[in-house]
Design an enzyme around this catalytic site. Sequence first.
Site, PDB file in Angstrom:
ATOM      1  N   HIS A 122      -2.247 -19.245 -20.668  1.00 34.03           N
ATOM      2  CA  HIS A 122      -2.815 -19.514 -19.401  1.00 34.03           C
ATOM      3  C   HIS A 122      -3.858 -18.703 -18.829  1.00 34.03           C
ATOM      4  O   HIS A 122      -3.581 -17.451 -19.031  1.00 34.03           O
ATOM      5  CB  HIS A 122      -1.674 -19.897 -18.423  1.00 34.03           C
ATOM      6  CG  HIS A 122      -1.943 -20.324 -17.065  1.00 34.03           C
ATOM      7  ND1 HIS A 122      -2.546 -19.632 -16.136  1.00 34.03           N
ATOM      8  CD2 HIS A 122      -1.959 -21.802 -16.347  1.00 34.03           C
ATOM      9  CE1 HIS A 122      -2.834 -20.342 -15.077  1.00 34.03           C
ATOM     10  NE2 HIS A 122      -2.280 -21.386 -15.178  1.00 34.03           N
ATOM     11  N   ASP A 199       5.330 -14.642 -20.339  1.00 33.78           N
ATOM     12  CA  ASP A 199       5.250 -15.648 -19.236  1.00 33.78           C
ATOM     13  C   ASP A 199       6.054 -16.608 -19.075  1.00 33.78           C
ATOM     14  O   ASP A 199       5.727 -17.685 -20.015  1.00 33.78           O
ATOM     15  CB  ASP A 199       3.650 -16.031 -19.550  1.00 33.78           C
ATOM     16  CG  ASP A 199       3.251 -17.132 -18.333  1.00 33.78           C
ATOM     17  OD1 ASP A 199       4.080 -17.635 -17.718  1.00 33.78           O
ATOM     18  OD2 ASP A 199       1.867 -17.322 -18.372  1.00 33.78           O
ATOM     19  N   GLN A 202       6.596 -21.822 -17.420  1.00 29.46           N
ATOM     20  CA  GLN A 202       6.938 -23.088 -17.846  1.00 29.46           C
ATOM     21  C   GLN A 202       8.289 -23.165 -18.464  1.00 29.46           C
ATOM     22  O   GLN A 202       8.539 -24.306 -19.119  1.00 29.46           O
ATOM     23  CB  GLN A 202       5.616 -23.760 -18.667  1.00 29.46           C
ATOM     24  CG  GLN A 202       4.617 -23.733 -18.319  1.00 29.46           C
ATOM     25  CD  GLN A 202       4.584 -24.899 -17.037  1.00 29.46           C
ATOM     26  OE1 GLN A 202       5.554 -25.749 -16.960  1.00 29.46           O
ATOM     27  NE2 GLN A 202       3.386 -24.906 -16.421  1.00 29.46           N
ATOM     28  N   LYS A 225       7.512 -24.017  -9.201  1.00 31.35           N
ATOM     29  CA  LYS A 225       7.485 -24.958 -10.434  1.00 31.35           C
ATOM     30  C   LYS A 225       8.912 -25.293 -10.544  1.00 31.35           C
ATOM     31  O   LYS A 225       9.549 -26.003 -11.487  1.00 31.35           O
ATOM     32  CB  LYS A 225       7.041 -24.520 -11.529  1.00 31.35           C
ATOM     33  CG  LYS A 225       5.457 -24.128 -11.585  1.00 31.35           C
ATOM     34  CD  LYS A 225       5.047 -23.691 -12.743  1.00 31.35           C
ATOM     35  CE  LYS A 225       3.445 -22.872 -12.520  1.00 31.35           C
ATOM     36  NZ  LYS A 225       2.589 -24.027 -12.563  1.00 31.35           N
ATOM     37  N   CYS A 363      -6.072 -24.614 -16.530  1.00 31.50           N
ATOM     38  CA  CYS A 363      -6.396 -23.073 -16.644  1.00 31.50           C
ATOM     39  C   CYS A 363      -6.025 -22.423 -18.079  1.00 31.50           C
ATOM     40  O   CYS A 363      -5.458 -21.466 -18.403  1.00 31.50           O
ATOM     41  CB  CYS A 363      -5.324 -22.505 -15.678  1.00 31.50           C
ATOM     42  SG  CYS A 363      -5.676 -22.971 -13.977  1.00 31.50           S
TER      43      CYS A 363
HETATM   44  N1  C6P Z   1       0.371 -23.530 -14.349  1.00 27.07           N
HETATM   45  C1  C6P Z   1      -0.374 -26.059 -14.399  1.00 27.07           C
HETATM   46  O1  C6P Z   1      -0.635 -27.071 -13.990  1.00 27.07           O
HETATM   47  P1  C6P Z   1       1.334 -19.642 -10.647  1.00 27.07           P
HETATM   48  O2  C6P Z   1      -0.170 -20.440 -10.238  1.00 27.07           O
HETATM   49  O3  C6P Z   1       0.899 -18.209 -10.453  1.00 27.07           O
HETATM   50  O4  C6P Z   1       2.503 -20.160  -9.993  1.00 27.07           O
HETATM   51  O5  C6P Z   1       1.543 -19.738 -12.154  1.00 27.07           O
HETATM   52  C2  C6P Z   1       0.351 -19.748 -13.162  1.00 27.07           C
HETATM   53  C3  C6P Z   1       0.877 -19.949 -14.505  1.00 27.07           C
HETATM   54  C4  C6P Z   1       1.123 -18.956 -15.431  1.00 27.07           C
HETATM   55  N2  C6P Z   1       1.413 -19.274 -16.594  1.00 27.07           N
HETATM   56  C5  C6P Z   1       1.655 -20.681 -17.012  1.00 27.07           C
HETATM   57  C6  C6P Z   1       2.229 -20.861 -18.472  1.00 27.07           C
HETATM   58  C7  C6P Z   1       1.193 -21.542 -16.139  1.00 27.07           C
HETATM   59  O6  C6P Z   1       1.573 -22.943 -16.549  1.00 27.07           O
HETATM   60  C8  C6P Z   1       0.860 -21.435 -14.927  1.00 27.07           C
HETATM   61  C9  C6P Z   1       0.645 -22.505 -13.822  1.00 27.07           C
HETATM   62  C10 C6P Z   1      -0.092 -24.647 -13.771  1.00 27.07           C
HETATM   63  O7  C6P Z   1      -0.305 -25.811 -15.961  1.00 27.07           O
HETATM   64  C11 C6P Z   1      -1.240 -24.659 -12.518  1.00 27.07           C
HETATM   65  S1  C6P Z   1      -2.817 -24.389 -13.588  1.00 27.07           S
END
Ligand code: C6P
Length: 407
Positions: A122, A199, A202, A225, A363
């Site tokens: 991401h 990271d 997910q 999430k 993203c």
């Molecule tokens: N992915 C998706 O629809 P934040 O925005 O900081 O809570 O998370 C960012 C982020 C980082 N790593 C991974 C693997 C992610 O999936 C995400 C967030 C969302 O897939 C929004 S783009």
Amino acid sequence: MKTITEIRKDFPILNMKVNGKSLVYLDNAASSQKPVQALDAFCRFCESRYANVHRGVHTLGEHATTDYEAARTKVAEFVNAPSSKGIIFTRGTTESINLVAYAFGRRFVKHGQAILLTPMEHHANLVPWQLMAKSVGAELRFWPMKPDGTLDMEAGKKLLDSSVALVAITHVSNVLGTINPVREIALMAHQVGAKVLVDGAQAVPHMPVDLTEIDADFYAFSGHKMLGPTGIGVLWGRLDVLEDMEPFLTGGEMIKEVYLDHATWNDLPYKFEAGTPPISEAITLSAAISYLNDVGMEWVYSHTRALTSKAYELLSQEPGVTVYGPAVDRGPVVAFNVAGIHPHDLAALLDQEGVAIRAGHHCAQPLMRWLEVQATARASFYLYNTMEEIDVMMDAIRMAKKVLRVA
Ligand code: C6P
């Protein structure tokens, strides 16, 4: 043990009608819905225990501090962190990774060293490293992937030498659903002296995660999430590594003593929590974790796995549909394209049927290039989704094909 009907009752938003149809919410990888138990915890805290933390000696200040620190302990236990002192509350995964890029990367990654990433990251686990690498003169390397979207372990091993300062890798891809062998990678990285950031945005919402077992140096995830609120995330760090780092953000709370010309830093984890932290968000996240614990993470994992398998199978069999990522052992996201329909048009047509999916690059633009597509549609599942909802999604896809006269 709650039944799926009982679980769904805890999420009032799922009763909504969208465009006159029952809502089918399949955009959980972007953000999950919240159970009444978490919403009630937020209200209860704000109504009867709210104040700033670690400051006032008054009763409410003490109540708020107790609840906030209990939330930290709850998070630490949920992911089996070796110590709750390594749990830093941030605004989300993005801020957690930026914290490491600034406070660790700019200090400890040296000119000529390398950061090893994957093409499935991401942007939150890519762009901070691009900036950091540029500022210190480090190199970015990318762990090759196999055609099915899993990591090529043999090829990756060849890139992992003593010049690698850090391996930064997603636990579960938000597009491919690939579950990366992060424990094995952490072991290999430590053997060549590299640090490891995972990271977990997910992963933590969907499967039991054991940070002691994974044994990385940093692990990041987001509250929104995993049934919690927006505005809160977690960075877990190894205590010895966090001790050696300089602060990221500075100001109140993170100091021990301040003079006109210099300051000393507070103990962990407060050294990395500058200013007023996300207090009510932490308490709400704690209630969300209690909810997940009550349902059981093993159940959440097996339920969403079953949903994902069904969606993957039905989409793969549907004429004109291409599905991305490995067929088995995947996280609960299924990215796909329907030939002749732009994913944004597909998402708009599905919305007419009450079905919420995401469309776009998610993203992950480098991954889109690797897949040789501009964008994909993506369905993502959580504990409150049902097998019937996948049938509704499939019917809506067939309807979209009919409307746009696509075979
Ligand atoms: N992915 C998706 O629809 P934040 O925005 O900081 O809570 O998370 C960012 C982020 C980082 N790593 C991974 C693997 C992610 O999936 C995400 C967030 C969302 O897939 C929004 S783009």
